[in-house]
Design an enzyme around this catalytic site. Structure first.
Site, mmCIF file in Angstrom:
data_model
loop_
_atom_site.group_PDB
_atom_site.id
_atom_site.type_symbol
_atom_site.label_atom_id
_atom_site.label_comp_id
_atom_site.label_asym_id
_atom_site.label_seq_id
_atom_site.Cartn_x
_atom_site.Cartn_y
_atom_site.Cartn_z
ATOM 1 N N ILE A 49 2.557 2.366 -3.503
ATOM 2 C CA ILE A 49 1.813 2.706 -4.719
ATOM 3 C C ILE A 49 1.408 4.172 -4.757
ATOM 4 O O ILE A 49 0.614 4.624 -3.945
ATOM 5 C CB ILE A 49 0.563 1.809 -4.815
ATOM 6 C CG1 ILE A 49 1.033 0.362 -4.905
ATOM 7 C CG2 ILE A 49 -0.262 2.170 -6.024
ATOM 8 C CD1 ILE A 49 -0.085 -0.626 -4.826
ATOM 9 N N GLU A 105 -0.881 6.209 -6.039
ATOM 10 C CA GLU A 105 -2.144 6.092 -6.758
ATOM 11 C C GLU A 105 -2.362 7.307 -7.660
ATOM 12 O O GLU A 105 -2.021 8.420 -7.319
ATOM 13 C CB GLU A 105 -3.321 5.978 -5.777
ATOM 14 C CG GLU A 105 -3.320 4.711 -4.939
ATOM 15 C CD GLU A 105 -2.535 4.897 -3.631
ATOM 16 O OE1 GLU A 105 -1.931 5.952 -3.456
ATOM 17 O OE2 GLU A 105 -2.549 3.960 -2.803
ATOM 18 N N VAL A 155 0.830 -1.197 0.000
ATOM 19 C CA VAL A 155 0.000 0.000 0.000
ATOM 20 C C VAL A 155 0.871 1.256 0.000
ATOM 21 O O VAL A 155 0.593 2.252 -0.673
ATOM 22 C CB VAL A 155 -0.923 -0.024 1.233
ATOM 23 C CG1 VAL A 155 -1.627 1.305 1.398
ATOM 24 C CG2 VAL A 155 -1.938 -1.147 1.093
ATOM 25 N N ALA A 156 1.970 1.187 0.746
ATOM 26 C CA ALA A 156 2.828 2.364 0.873
ATOM 27 C C ALA A 156 3.485 2.735 -0.439
ATOM 28 O O ALA A 156 3.682 3.900 -0.747
ATOM 29 C CB ALA A 156 3.901 2.098 1.925
ATOM 30 N N ASP A 187 7.185 32.754 -39.844
ATOM 31 C CA ASP A 187 7.095 33.668 -40.977
ATOM 32 C C ASP A 187 7.075 35.088 -40.413
ATOM 33 O O ASP A 187 7.109 35.279 -39.196
ATOM 34 C CB ASP A 187 5.885 33.367 -41.867
ATOM 35 C CG ASP A 187 4.591 33.339 -41.098
ATOM 36 O OD1 ASP A 187 4.626 33.595 -39.876
ATOM 37 O OD2 ASP A 187 3.546 33.072 -41.699
ATOM 38 N N ASN A 219 -1.594 8.292 2.629
ATOM 39 C CA ASN A 219 -1.588 8.500 1.176
ATOM 40 C C ASN A 219 -2.797 9.300 0.726
ATOM 41 O O ASN A 219 -2.713 10.114 -0.178
ATOM 42 C CB ASN A 219 -1.563 7.157 0.440
ATOM 43 C CG ASN A 219 -0.171 6.569 0.445
ATOM 44 O OD1 ASN A 219 0.749 7.180 1.006
ATOM 45 N ND2 ASN A 219 0.001 5.413 -0.145
ATOM 46 N N ASP A 245 -1.269 12.246 -0.849
ATOM 47 C CA ASP A 245 -1.163 12.024 -2.294
ATOM 48 C C ASP A 245 -2.154 12.860 -3.080
ATOM 49 O O ASP A 245 -1.885 13.255 -4.195
ATOM 50 C CB ASP A 245 -1.434 10.545 -2.651
ATOM 51 C CG ASP A 245 -0.231 9.683 -2.381
ATOM 52 O OD1 ASP A 245 0.684 10.195 -1.718
ATOM 53 O OD2 ASP A 245 -0.206 8.522 -2.816
HETATM 54 P P1 ATP Z 1 5.542 35.786 -44.950
HETATM 55 O O1 ATP Z 1 5.954 34.545 -45.666
HETATM 56 O O2 ATP Z 1 6.521 36.223 -43.951
HETATM 57 O O3 ATP Z 1 4.155 35.734 -44.414
HETATM 58 P P2 ATP Z 1 4.662 37.206 -47.275
HETATM 59 O O4 ATP Z 1 3.235 37.248 -46.893
HETATM 60 O O5 ATP Z 1 5.197 38.427 -47.918
HETATM 61 O O6 ATP Z 1 5.602 36.947 -46.051
HETATM 62 P P3 ATP Z 1 4.019 35.343 -49.341
HETATM 63 O O7 ATP Z 1 2.592 35.332 -48.928
HETATM 64 O O8 ATP Z 1 4.670 34.100 -49.798
HETATM 65 O O9 ATP Z 1 4.920 35.938 -48.197
HETATM 66 O O10 ATP Z 1 4.137 36.427 -50.468
HETATM 67 C C1 ATP Z 1 5.325 36.608 -51.198
HETATM 68 C C2 ATP Z 1 5.195 37.855 -52.019
HETATM 69 O O11 ATP Z 1 4.129 37.710 -52.940
HETATM 70 C C3 ATP Z 1 4.853 39.081 -51.192
HETATM 71 O O12 ATP Z 1 6.006 39.736 -50.747
HETATM 72 C C4 ATP Z 1 4.068 39.932 -52.164
HETATM 73 O O13 ATP Z 1 4.937 40.731 -52.944
HETATM 74 C C5 ATP Z 1 3.403 38.913 -53.068
HETATM 75 N N1 ATP Z 1 1.999 38.670 -52.690
HETATM 76 C C6 ATP Z 1 1.519 38.351 -51.489
HETATM 77 N N2 ATP Z 1 0.182 38.171 -51.501
HETATM 78 C C7 ATP Z 1 -0.205 38.394 -52.777
HETATM 79 C C8 ATP Z 1 -1.464 38.371 -53.470
HETATM 80 N N3 ATP Z 1 -2.612 38.074 -52.854
HETATM 81 N N4 ATP Z 1 -1.470 38.660 -54.783
HETATM 82 C C9 ATP Z 1 -0.334 38.934 -55.422
HETATM 83 N N5 ATP Z 1 0.864 38.984 -54.844
HETATM 84 C C10 ATP Z 1 0.951 38.726 -53.549
#
Ligand code: ATP
Length: 882
Positions: free
Chosen positions: A275, A277, A272-273, A319, A714, A718
């Site tokens: 375990i 639980e 008992v001691a 990102d 316990n 416990d």
């Molecule tokens: P992160 O990756 O840090 O989020 P981000 O948003 O700039 O950065 P992406 O979304 O891959 O990265 O976009 C890359 C590039 O594409 C951007 O820097 C921009 O110039 C262009 N871009 C982003 N969104 C659009 C869109 N909806 N239409 C056209 N071009 C775009």
């Protein structure tokens, strides 16, 4: 009556269902949900409690007690067993419920046309007849027939097992066509990898194809986390130790010809001691509570095991846009061949104030640029009173908002320039192209990363006149965009052309200008990154954006220094197989990766993991899904992220902010520390009981603890104090330590030493207490077994209760997080009351073999209790106990 279609929607779906009709259909067809995943039923959870080996051992102890006529002990063990089962049951139920609540938090909305507008509704509320709008990254909410599509592709592995995306078109097929060939249908549970389109819902809920194969989704079972497995292994080990000890005691007993009944009683007491639980279930509860706490910090963790992995994370690949920066999409600079406009402020109410160049806003190039921004977009933006409705990519809704503020009638423009086709934006191509018809004229609009747009342009417009784009002008614009990017602006280029081609091609475009968006870092980000550094976590910025923008933001945040200022560009990154040892080293060392594609993110995770790192990776696009899956912790963005990324991620950030990741990691570490404290506390307490019982048995002392008493100890030590440890809010110290190695056991070699010393001190102090009592208070040749037993029993309880404070980190004497943990104080108060109540009920007192106590006895008990606490504190203070 036929209504004109709104914006770019196809005529057939332009009206959508009315809200009233949708409500009626919802009643008729029921919610669009698969029958709730079969939750573990309450009964199963209850039965599960009986399964543990500890329960079996206790059951055996109870049976033995009954066999030898020890009715009181036997019944008490059964009662304690039941109490334990109830507590375990309650805790597991809580854990299951919290998991369920979290599941609700990550349900995804769907975009439908209702009352002639595109709106987002919870996917449960989708009904047959609804017109769905889907785009890359969306999870499909119901089975639906395609009405219009643009480069639409879907991944249907969940349904067909085929992992390659399939093209989807508005080409009706016979209803008996096999599923994989139904290119005219979208199916619930699969997702869009590319393009966009409209589809009319045919079936919802259990009537969908995936609903029919319900078992596919209902079998999902929460597997035991590595931590739970480690704890179970630990408990098993303890049982073997106990069995070994029992054998030793019985052997010595037989050898010394002890009374057989006494021997059996001692054996039961030992079992008992030993375990602890409820060890594994407390871990589950601590993890589940951690998940709830993280949810409050806007980080939704989807798997219990992720809470643990978070604590061990040593590299975060994040990102930039929206995670480190505010993603404000506030236009700062617009540059065309005819001039530059600088915006001072874009007010919420749609009023623009200019820093310079306001006069250019009416020039032909600027107007054209805004037209391209409005048309080359699938986002929706509308204003009713003070409220704005925004649906779609934040960059695109931001552009629409700006165009409205600049005085454009976006609805009118979209009506006169109906969209006829598009090449959607992807992180690989970094541009988007659309084709429009305005009367007899066909018009192409394009926007994207500056170098991409310019590489597709052969002309440039100056004050509305189209001129050839020579290499000098091309270079001028590349340089200009780099200059603005180096100020930290996000750059986007715009181009157009008149076209009479049948097919949409992004070539021979006319460059019309660029926009720089202000996107400052999120407040408090520098501190959050500093915290990561202190915690031994390296942060790498992996962005699709321009290297100059990335570098400026990174240095503003202190992410790079002189030793780490190299930038690796996507186009320089070789595939994993081609990497040399030198390249790998460079990847490991670099902190900025710019113009990176999602595929390269996957390569980076692979390389970092090969080197033994635990990697957290953020992602938002549909193509980020493989990297999110591969990372130890895949993190999706709740606001910006595509639905697929949220589906595959281990964690979803409701506020998209990096700071939430840091808070979640801290929480992960605290949870692990709490579980470790809990285990150390339980093991050292139980070991002290083992030591006392074994010493008394092996030395043939005239007193012994009884099984019932040990069960009582316990029960009071416990349960509540140990639970309180699991709830500790932790100290900031956790973020000053290096990340934990996930393979390391919960209790390492050093901690085992600590546990033995703690237990030894408690056992010695309480045994010495009995001896002192005999020498000082009750001298004579004859020992009084009952009083000795009582002194031992009470001082062991006292020592164990105070021992909870020894679990504070750090070496300060009367300070540390457990001294400030209100749950600990509450647990001590309640436990003291329970002991008081037990003592005041004569029957319980008798069952616990407790006799009357004198003040002198109480002083000895208090002395032994505090001595054990103080000695352990001193040893900790001296740094001997870790
Ligand atoms: P992160 O990756 O840090 O989020 P981000 O948003 O700039 O950065 P992406 O979304 O891959 O990265 O976009 C890359 C590039 O594409 C951007 O820097 C921009 O110039 C262009 N871009 C982003 N969104 C659009 C869109 N909806 N239409 C056209 N071009 C775009």
């Amino acid at each position: 009556m036929h209504q004109p279609p709104e914006d770019n929607k196809p005529v057939t779906v332009a009206r959508g269902l009315s809200s009233e009709e949708a409500a009626i259909r919802l009643k008729t067809f029921g919610p669009n949900a698969l029958i709730a995943q079969k939750q573990r039923s309450t009964l199963i959870i209850l039965l599960h409690q009986f399964k543990s080996p500890m329960m079996l051992l206790l059951g055996l102890a109870a049976s033995l007690s009954f066999v030898f006529g020890e009715w009181l002990d036997g019944s008490a063990i059964v009662i304690v067993l039941l109490i334990n089962i109830l507590i375990g049951f309650w805790m597991e139920l809580q854990a299951v419920r919290s998991m369920h609540a979290l599941k609700d938090m990550i349900s995804l909305p769907a975009k439908v046309v209702r009352d002639q507008r595109t709106v987002e509704v919870p996917s449960d509320e989708i009904v047959p007849g609804d017109a769905l709008y889907v785009e890359a990254g969306d999870m499909i909410a119901a089975d639906a027939q395609i009405i219009e599509s643009s480069e639409l592709q879907a991944e249907e592995a969940a349904l067909t097992g085929e992992s390659l995306p399939v093209s989807k078109k508005n080409e009706p097929m016979p209803a008996d066509t096999p599923l994989p060939d139904r290119i005219d249908m979208l199916f619930k549970g699969t997702f869009i990898t590319r393009g966009n389109g409209y589809a009319v819902v045919q079936a919802t809920g259990m009537k969908t194809e995936i609903g029919k194969i319900a078992s596919m989704v209902q079998g999902a079972h929460q597997a035991a986390t590595p931590l739970e497995k480690k704890l179970e292994a630990l408990s098993r080990k303890l049982i073997w130790v106990t069995v070994g000890l029992l054998a030793a005691v019985v052997l010595v007993g037989v050898f010394r010809q002890f009374d057989f009944l006494e021997l059996i009683k001692t054996a039961i007491a030992l079992a008992v001691a030993a375990i602890p639980e409820g060890l594994p279930i407390v871990a589950t509860l601590a993890l589940a509570r951690g998940m709830i706490k993280m949810a409050k910090y806007k980080a939704i963790v989807k798997k219990l095991s992720a809470v643990e992995t978070l604590g061990g994370t040593d590299i975060i690949c994040t990102d930039k846009t929206g995670t480190l920066t505010q993603n404000r999409i506030e236009v700062s600079t617009i540059a065309c061949q005819s001039g530059i406009v600088e915006i001072a402020n874009e007010e919420d109410q749609g009023v623009l104030t200019y820093r310079s160049g306001e006069e250019h806003m009416q020039s032909a190039d600027f107007i054209r640029l805004l037209e391209v921004a409005v048309l080359c977009s699938t986002a929706e933006y509308s204003t009713t009173g003070d409220a704005h409705t925004m649906i779609g990519d934040p960059l695109e809704t931001g552009l629409l908002r700006f165009a409205v503020a600049a005085g454009m009638d976006i609805e009118a423009l979209r009506k006169t320039h109906r969209m006829e086709g598009q090449i959607p934006f992807t992180s690989e191509t970094k541009m988007m192209v659309t084709r429009h018809r305005s009367g007899n004229r066909i018009w192409v609009a394009a926007k994207g990363a500056m170098e991409e747009i310019l590489s597709h342009c052969t002309h440039i417009s100056r004050d509305g006149r189209v001129e050839a784009l020579d290499s000098a002008v091309h270079k001028h614009w590349i340089d200009q965009s780099e200059t603005l990017a180096a100020k930290g602006l996000r750059m986007l280029g715009f181009a157009w052309k008149d076209d009479d081609h049948m097919y949409l091609t992004p070539d021979d475009l006319v460059f019309t200008g660029m926009i720089g968006f202000l996107d400052p870092p999120i407040a408090g980000m520098k501190e959050a990154l500093g915290e990561c550094q202190n915690a031994g976590i390296e942060v790498k910025m992996i962005t699709g954006d321009h290297p100059a923008t990335a570098k400026t933001i990174a240095s503003a945040l202190g992410l790079i220094d002189a030793a780490h200022d190299e930038i690796i560009l996507g186009k320089e990154m070789k595939s994993v197989e081609q990497l040399t040892a030198e390249d790998r080293k460079k990847w490991l060392h670099a902190r900025i990766f710019a113009r990176v594609s999602p595929g390269q993110k996957l390569d980076l995770v692979t390389v970092l993991q090969d080197e033994g790192h635990i990697v957290a990776m953020t992602g938002d696009g549909v193509n980020d899904a493989p990297a999110l899956k591969k990372a130890d912790i895949g993190i999706a963005m709740g606001i910006r992220g595509s639905q697929v990324s949220q589906e595959v991620a281990d964690m979803v950030l409701k506020d998209d902010a990096f700071t939430s990741i840091v808070r979640a990691i801290k929480q992960g570490r605290i949870i692990f520390e709490n579980i470790r404290k809990f285990v150390v506390y339980l093991l050292s307490s139980n070991l002290s009981e083992l030591m006392v019982v074994a010493t008394a048995a092996l030395l043939g002392l005239h007193f012994q603890l009884f099984p019932l008493q040990i069960l009582f100890i316990n029960l009071v030590s416990d349960v509540l104090p140990a639970l309180a440890l699991g709830m500790s809010s932790g100290s900031d110290e956790v973020m000053k330590q290096k990340p934990r190695n996930p393979d390391e056991p919960i209790i390492s070699g050093q901690k085992w030493v600590t546990i033995w010393v703690y237990a030894g001190v408690m056992a010695i102090c309480t045994l010495v207490g009995v001896w002192m009592h005999h020498v000082l208070i009750d001298p004579g040749d004859v020992w009084e077994p009952r009083i000795s037993n009582n002194i031992l029993f009470l001082s062991l309880i006292g020592a164990q209760l105070l021992h909870v404070f020894n679990m504070s980190e750090g070496r300060r004497f009367f300070r540390g997080e457990e001294f400030g943990n209100k749950y600990v104080w509450w647990s001590l108060l309640i436990t003291a009351s329970v002991i008081g109540v037990a003592y005041s009920i004569p029957q319980v007192r008798e069952a616990l073999y407790l006799g009357p106590m004198m003040w002198a006895d109480i002083i000895v008990v208090a002395g032994a209790t505090f001595a054990s606490f103080l000695i352990n504190r001193i040893l900790k203070r001296l740094g001997w106990l870790k």
